[in-house]
Design a protein around this motif. Structure first.
Motif, PDB file in Angstrom:
ATOM      1  N   TYR A  20      75.892  27.234  60.940  1.00 54.73           N
ATOM      2  CA  TYR A  20      76.893  26.023  62.323  1.00 54.73           C
ATOM      3  C   TYR A  20      77.155  24.996  60.624  1.00 54.73           C
ATOM      4  O   TYR A  20      78.446  24.180  60.499  1.00 54.73           O
ATOM      5  N   VAL A  32      79.571  19.455  65.481  1.00 53.53           N
ATOM      6  CA  VAL A  32      78.266  20.225  65.119  1.00 53.53           C
ATOM      7  C   VAL A  32      77.409  19.511  64.387  1.00 53.53           C
ATOM      8  O   VAL A  32      76.328  19.946  64.098  1.00 53.53           O
ATOM      9  N   ARG A  41      74.491  19.624  67.072  1.00 54.51           N
ATOM     10  CA  ARG A  41      74.294  21.054  66.678  1.00 54.51           C
ATOM     11  C   ARG A  41      73.110  20.888  65.260  1.00 54.51           C
ATOM     12  O   ARG A  41      72.101  21.780  65.801  1.00 54.51           O
ATOM     13  N   ILE A  42      73.384  20.709  64.426  1.00 52.18           N
ATOM     14  CA  ILE A  42      72.899  20.883  63.194  1.00 52.18           C
ATOM     15  C   ILE A  42      71.386  20.212  63.454  1.00 52.18           C
ATOM     16  O   ILE A  42      70.310  21.025  62.820  1.00 52.18           O
ATOM     17  N   ARG A  66      81.022  23.520  59.987  1.00 50.88           N
ATOM     18  CA  ARG A  66      80.102  21.656  59.396  1.00 50.88           C
ATOM     19  C   ARG A  66      81.926  21.323  58.234  1.00 50.88           C
ATOM     20  O   ARG A  66      82.821  20.796  58.508  1.00 50.88           O
ATOM     21  N   GLU A  79      81.315  29.555  67.251  1.00 45.41           N
ATOM     22  CA  GLU A  79      80.038  29.670  67.950  1.00 45.41           C
ATOM     23  C   GLU A  79      79.338  31.577  68.246  1.00 45.41           C
ATOM     24  O   GLU A  79      78.303  31.758  68.180  1.00 45.41           O
TER      25      GLU A  79
END
Length: 481
Positions: A160, A229, A232-233, A164, A188
């Motif tokens: 990820y 993103v 998500r990180i 990014r 993903e």
């Protein structure tokens, strides 16, 4: 395996010291001699293990190793920094070792409801030995959690971060072209192929997000795909931090509840053998993270309604309505009233209640309301965990007792309230996993219903900036500190 302690509690009792008052002359007569009481002296605190001076090669290795903080989820981005030497380098190594072993965030900064606490850890003796034996790499390799769940998230984090750094992903709409949707999901999911049926591609994404696999780009699916993103990180970082709170060994027989996914899993011999859907706390009634042991099962339990629920939800209905619905209103010794729902088929606790000690008064239990188990959104309780298959779970727990094996339903049918002690206590862990990955680093996500991911990620960033000379604030999170 032996269960590691969750909390290390040290108490220090100060003893009063008695001595004769100064400046006074004893009377010139014989009097009993008063012997001052003996004061037990506490042993001096052990001196910290001395760290031998690092060689130039060790200093170079250590400075290079300190640059992997972002790769371990200890910060969202890495910055270049000058080489450290001497005591500054040792301090940074000790701090990083502790962060990797028991978490970047100090337990003093935990929410009370994060009752999962890492064991105490002093990295100094290990570092001293590693420097003396020139085994820094081996020492560092043993600091991170030994669980596959941590390592697979570390792989997912790298993936990820790469997404990014390449600019992230586009925002989708209900009218996005199929090729755009396919390309977005492929970022993903490496299993996506150019000619794969789009419905199959979307269904696989929906399963990763814990959504109903309709194969259509509905509102919830679009919302999951359009999570940024950086967010998500942050979720991956938060879950890696929770792995660092876990003990280095777990009881081989245990029950684990993923609060965010509302799923209970039974482990035997350290392997998952069964699972069932659960209903966990709603966003307004969060289920706590904790570890305990189930010691008994109450068959046909009455429900002693917590006063908070009684005041908020039941008393406003009026006494007549409550009595008509089968509740009992009981006077308390203090002159107040409390509400009890008698045992029976309509009791909110169903026919079984699994008890374990904890400060939040939560437990696992049956429920007469079965409809929620067919839903993909099962965070709806007051904080306790409702079970899809409570009888099956109870049978597993009492199977070692020949007098109880196969008898749970018989006890239920007797209709009376009784407590059944387990032949052996069963460890139970209530955990909050919103991100988990397979061996290829493909990450599955669940929503963050309590907002704990963002909060924890921001705490990780803030802690890193305070103590880590290699840390730089994340653009996504810097404003939250």
């Amino acid at each position: 395996m032996t269960q590691s302690p969750w909390l290390a509690i040290a108490g220090l009792i100060a003893l009063p010291v008695f001595a004769p008052a100064s400046g006074q002359t004893p009377p010139p007569v014989v009097a009993p001699t008063l012997t001052p009481p003996t004061v037990q002296q506490l042993p001096p605190a052990p001196l910290p293990a001395p760290i031998p001076p690092l060689s130039p090669a060790q200093e170079a290795w250590a400075n290079d190793w300190l640059k992997n903080g972002a790769a371990q989820g200890l910060m969202a981005r890495q910055k270049a920094s000058g080489a450290l030497k001497g005591e500054a380098l040792v301090t940074a190594l000790l701090d990083r070792a502790k962060a990797l072993s028991t978490g970047r965030v100090d337990t003093a900064d935990f929410l009370n409801i994060w009752a999962l606490r890492p064991a105490a850890f002093d990295p100094r003796p290990g570092l001293a030995k590693a420097v003396a034996e020139n085994r820094l790499a081996q020492w560092a390799g043993g600091l991170t959690p030994p669980w596959a769940g941590y390592e697979t998230l570390r792989k997912g984090l790298a993936k990820y971060e790469a997404i990014r750094d390449k600019g992230g992903w586009p925002t989708l709409t209900a009218t996005s072209a199929p090729d755009v949707v396919r390309a977005r999901i492929a970022l993903e999911d490496p299993a996506v192929t150019p000619n794969e049926n789009l419905v199959d591609v979307i269904q696989r994404a929906q399963r990763r997000y814990g959504l109903e696999p309709t194969g259509q780009l509905g509102a919830r699916t679009l919302a999951a795909l359009n999570v940024g993103v950086d967010e998500r990180i942050a979720a991956i970082m938060a879950n890696m931090e929770r792995w660092r709170w876990m003990p280095r060994s777990l009881p081989v027989n245990r029950v684990q509840v993923n609060i965010a996914a509302a799923v209970l899993t039974v482990f035997e011999g350290d392997q998952p053998v069964s699972s069932m859907r659960a209903v966990t706390g709603s966003p307004d009634n969060a289920t706590p993270m904790l570890a305990s042991s189930i010691h008994s099962i109450v068959v046909n339990p009455p429900w002693n309604v917590p006063m908070s629920i009684a005041k908020r939800e039941l008393f406003p209905k009026g006494r007549a309505t409550l009595i008509r619905q089968g509740y009992k209103i009981i006077k308390t010794p203090e002159g107040g009233e409390r509400i009890v729902q008698p045992a029976g088929p309509s009791s909110a606790l169903g026919r079984l209640k699994f008890d374990f000690d904890n400060p939040f008064a939560v437990y696992l239990h049956d429920t007469p309301s079965r409809g929620k188990f067919s839903s993909y959104d099962r965070l709806a309780s007051h904080g306790c965990i409702r079970l899809e298959k409570p009888v099956a779970l109870a049978e597993k727990m009492v199977a070692a007792d020949p007098n109880l094996n196969g008898q749970i339903q018989t006890l239920i049918d007797e209709g009376k309230t009784q407590r059944v002690s387990l032949p052996q206590q069963v460890a139970v862990y209530l955990l909050y996993w919103t991100a988990f990955a397979n061996n290829d680093g493909v990450v599955s996500f669940r929503s963050d219903p309590y907002g704990w991911d963002k909060l924890l990620a921001s705490k990780i960033e803030a802690s890193s900036r305070r103590v880590d000379p290699t840390a730089a604030p994340s653009p996504a999170l810097a404003s939250k500190d």
